[in-house]
Design a protein around this motif. Structure first.
Motif, PDB file in Angstrom:
ATOM      1  N   GLY A 106      -6.984  -0.483   0.282  1.00 37.56           N
ATOM      2  CA  GLY A 106      -7.412  -1.686  -0.420  1.00 37.56           C
ATOM      3  C   GLY A 106      -8.661  -1.413  -1.247  1.00 37.56           C
ATOM      4  O   GLY A 106      -9.569  -0.712  -0.785  1.00 37.56           O
ATOM      5  N   THR A 107      -8.705  -1.941  -2.456  1.00 41.19           N
ATOM      6  CA  THR A 107      -9.878  -1.799  -3.321  1.00 41.19           C
ATOM      7  C   THR A 107     -10.061  -3.079  -4.126  1.00 41.19           C
ATOM      8  O   THR A 107      -9.176  -3.944  -4.147  1.00 41.19           O
ATOM      9  CB  THR A 107      -9.725  -0.630  -4.317  1.00 41.19           C
ATOM     10  OG1 THR A 107      -8.677  -0.949  -5.242  1.00 41.19           O
ATOM     11  CG2 THR A 107      -9.395   0.675  -3.617  1.00 41.19           C
ATOM     12  N   GLN A 108     -11.197  -3.167  -4.805  1.00 38.43           N
ATOM     13  CA  GLN A 108     -11.386  -4.261  -5.754  1.00 38.43           C
ATOM     14  C   GLN A 108     -10.889  -3.815  -7.119  1.00 38.43           C
ATOM     15  O   GLN A 108     -11.201  -2.721  -7.578  1.00 38.43           O
ATOM     16  CB  GLN A 108     -12.861  -4.664  -5.848  1.00 38.43           C
ATOM     17  CG  GLN A 108     -13.097  -5.834  -6.802  1.00 38.43           C
ATOM     18  CD  GLN A 108     -14.549  -6.278  -6.840  1.00 38.43           C
ATOM     19  OE1 GLN A 108     -15.384  -5.787  -6.080  1.00 38.43           O
ATOM     20  NE2 GLN A 108     -14.851  -7.206  -7.722  1.00 38.43           N
TER      21      GLN A 108
ATOM     22  N   GLY B 265      -4.156  -6.321   8.708  1.00 39.90           N
ATOM     23  CA  GLY B 265      -3.224  -5.212   8.830  1.00 39.90           C
ATOM     24  C   GLY B 265      -2.381  -4.955   7.592  1.00 39.90           C
ATOM     25  O   GLY B 265      -1.403  -4.203   7.647  1.00 39.90           O
ATOM     26  N   GLN B 266      -2.752  -5.542   6.461  1.00 43.45           N
ATOM     27  CA  GLN B 266      -1.980  -5.359   5.227  1.00 43.45           C
ATOM     28  C   GLN B 266      -2.310  -4.037   4.535  1.00 43.45           C
ATOM     29  O   GLN B 266      -1.526  -3.539   3.732  1.00 43.45           O
ATOM     30  CB  GLN B 266      -2.233  -6.531   4.281  1.00 43.45           C
ATOM     31  CG  GLN B 266      -1.736  -7.865   4.834  1.00 43.45           C
ATOM     32  CD  GLN B 266      -2.255  -9.041   4.043  1.00 43.45           C
ATOM     33  OE1 GLN B 266      -3.451  -9.349   4.038  1.00 43.45           O
ATOM     34  NE2 GLN B 266      -1.351  -9.721   3.353  1.00 43.45           N
ATOM     35  N   VAL B 267      -3.494  -3.497   4.804  1.00 48.16           N
ATOM     36  CA  VAL B 267      -3.885  -2.177   4.312  1.00 48.16           C
ATOM     37  C   VAL B 267      -4.508  -1.413   5.470  1.00 48.16           C
ATOM     38  O   VAL B 267      -4.910  -2.002   6.483  1.00 48.16           O
ATOM     39  CB  VAL B 267      -4.868  -2.249   3.113  1.00 48.16           C
ATOM     40  CG1 VAL B 267      -4.210  -2.864   1.896  1.00 48.16           C
ATOM     41  CG2 VAL B 267      -6.139  -3.011   3.494  1.00 48.16           C
ATOM     42  N   ASP B 268      -4.592  -0.084   5.326  1.00 44.55           N
ATOM     43  CA  ASP B 268      -5.126   0.754   6.403  1.00 44.55           C
ATOM     44  C   ASP B 268      -6.617   1.026   6.271  1.00 44.55           C
ATOM     45  O   ASP B 268      -7.275   1.386   7.254  1.00 44.55           O
ATOM     46  CB  ASP B 268      -4.383   2.091   6.414  1.00 44.55           C
ATOM     47  CG  ASP B 268      -2.890   1.920   6.615  1.00 44.55           C
ATOM     48  OD1 ASP B 268      -2.496   1.330   7.637  1.00 44.55           O
ATOM     49  OD2 ASP B 268      -2.110   2.354   5.734  1.00 44.55           O
ATOM     50  N   ALA B 269      -7.142   0.890   5.060  1.00 43.72           N
ATOM     51  CA  ALA B 269      -8.558   1.161   4.805  1.00 43.72           C
ATOM     52  C   ALA B 269      -8.966   0.446   3.529  1.00 43.72           C
ATOM     53  O   ALA B 269      -8.118   0.058   2.719  1.00 43.72           O
ATOM     54  CB  ALA B 269      -8.804   2.657   4.668  1.00 43.72           C
TER      55      ALA B 269
END
Length: 274
Positions: free
Chosen positions: A166-168, A202-206
């Motif tokens: 996940g990122t912006q 839990g939608q992304v790992d990091a």
């Protein structure tokens, strides 16, 4: 007003010596008064010569979701290191600061399209951005950090391979992860908080994001941790339109703020000593 611990912030975020190891200029009371009066007169004169998006104002585009650089208080006010620095620059230039809050991508475009004079939102200097906009001298160094749940099998940047990150949207974290692991591995969100919420769900790992807001997000969300190994280090600077006539004036104001201790005081306001 939110503060973060200086020890934890500096250990990972590493503000530049220019921003934190500042030396105040000495002088007698009379010379200081004379210098202040001279500076005020110069600012008034300089303001009359500067061309800005709106006469008499320095318009700053930002994305106020990046504590402690810019954030929105419970009362709806925007504050932070970047905000106070921009106010101090505007004062040096004899201008009134106007802040326009928007998505990060929109803030970058606002300057490129001539709708804002400057963009400050923890903006990193990259070759890609230098191709479409100009930058002031760097005023801080930031670090891209990796947030994971406690007990995650991700213990280093290499472990991100094969994971959902996940990122912006539009940030260097998004750019770096897309380059390193492919577009399919990266999920872009409108802001860092939404990315962190996706991690909790839990939608992304990091989540890869600048260390300053990472510290705030982890402090507010038990069960999340920041890896000791950072993803990347980068310089923050003020973005301006290509060929902006404001660049020299902004750099001169920044230099004065470093020399007279103002920038140090601004950092101290938002980052505690202990």
């Amino acid at each position: 007003m939110k503060k973060i611990n200086r020890r934890s912030f500096l250990a990972a975020a590493g503000l530049t010596a220019a921003a934190l190891a500042l030396t105040a200029c000495g002088g007698s009371a009379s010379s200081t008064a004379s210098s202040t009066a001279s500076s005020a007169a110069s600012s008034t004169s300089a303001a009359a010569e500067l061309t800005t998006v709106e006469a008499g104002k320095l318009t700053m585009a930002t994305n106020a979701t990046f504590p402690p650089y810019e954030m929105t208080t419970d009362s709806g006010e925007i504050e932070g290191i970047d905000v106070d620095t921009a106010k101090a620059i505007a004062e040096k230039l004899g201008l009134e600061l106007q802040i326009d809050d928007m998505d990060f991508d929109a803030a970058l475009l606002s300057v490129q399209q001539g709708k804002a004079d400057i963009v400050m939102a923890g903006v990193t200097v990259t070759d890609e951005r230098k191709a479409v906009m100009d930058f002031s001298d760097s005023y801080a160094t930031g670090i891209q950090s990796i947030i994971v749940p406690e007990g995650s099998d991700i213990t280093s940047p290499d472990d991100l391979a094969g994971k959902k990150i996940g990122t912006q949207r539009g940030t260097t974290g998004y750019i770096y992860c897309s380059d390193d692991f492919g577009d399919d591995a990266v999920v872009a969100y409108d802001d860092g908080l939404t990315a962190v919420q996706a991690l909790k769900n839990g939608q992304v790992d990091a989540v890869v994001i600048d260390n300053a807001p990472a510290q705030e997000f982890v402090a507010a969300n038990p069960g999340l941790v920041i890896l000791d190994t950072s993803y990347a280090e980068e310089d923050y600077a003020i973005g301006l339109a290509k060929g902006s006539a404001l660049e020299d004036a902004v750099n001169a104001a920044l230099e004065e703020l470093k020399a007279d201790g103002t920038l140090q005081s601004i950092v101290d306001k938002y980052i505690t000593a202990e």
